[in-house]
Design a protein around this motif. Sequence first.
Motif: not given
Length: 137
Positions: A55, A96, A111, A113, A115, A119-122, A125
Motif C-alpha cells: 500500500l 494496489a 488514498t 487500495e 486487492w 478490485r471491488e473487494r479490497p 486500504t
Amino acid sequence: MADAPEIEALTPYARSLGISLHRWEDGTPILTVPFDETVEGRPDHYHGGATGGLLETAGYAVLRAELARQDRVAMLKPINITVQYLAAGKSRASFACGRITKLGRRSANLTVEAWQDDRERPIATAVMNVLMAEPAT
C-alpha cells in the motif's frame, strides 16, 4: 504504455518484497506482489507488514508519477500512514493503486487500495499524508 510517466525505482524494501509495476491504467501505476515465502505470515496468508508495504509503495508511486507529470522534484517524507485491514490476503498475487485526494505545494493526501481477485473487494486500504520537501542541493 508509451506515454506513461516514469516512476522512480522502487525502494530496496519494496524490491525485497517482490513488488513491481504491473501496468499503467489511465496514467496511474498499478503495482503487484506475488505470493511467496517472502510475504507469508501465517500459512497461506500475507503478512500484514507486506500488505502495508504494498500500500505504501503504491501511494508513493502515484505521487511520484504526478510530480513527474508536473516536472516537480521533491523529497517525499511520510507524515502519517493509516492502514485498514479488511480481509486476509490469501496465497495469490495482490495488486494496489493509489489516488491523490489533495496535492498542495508542500504536502499531499493519498488514498490507496489493495486487492486480489476483485478490485471491488479490497483486502486493505490506506490513507497517507506525505510531506514534499525541497530536494537537498
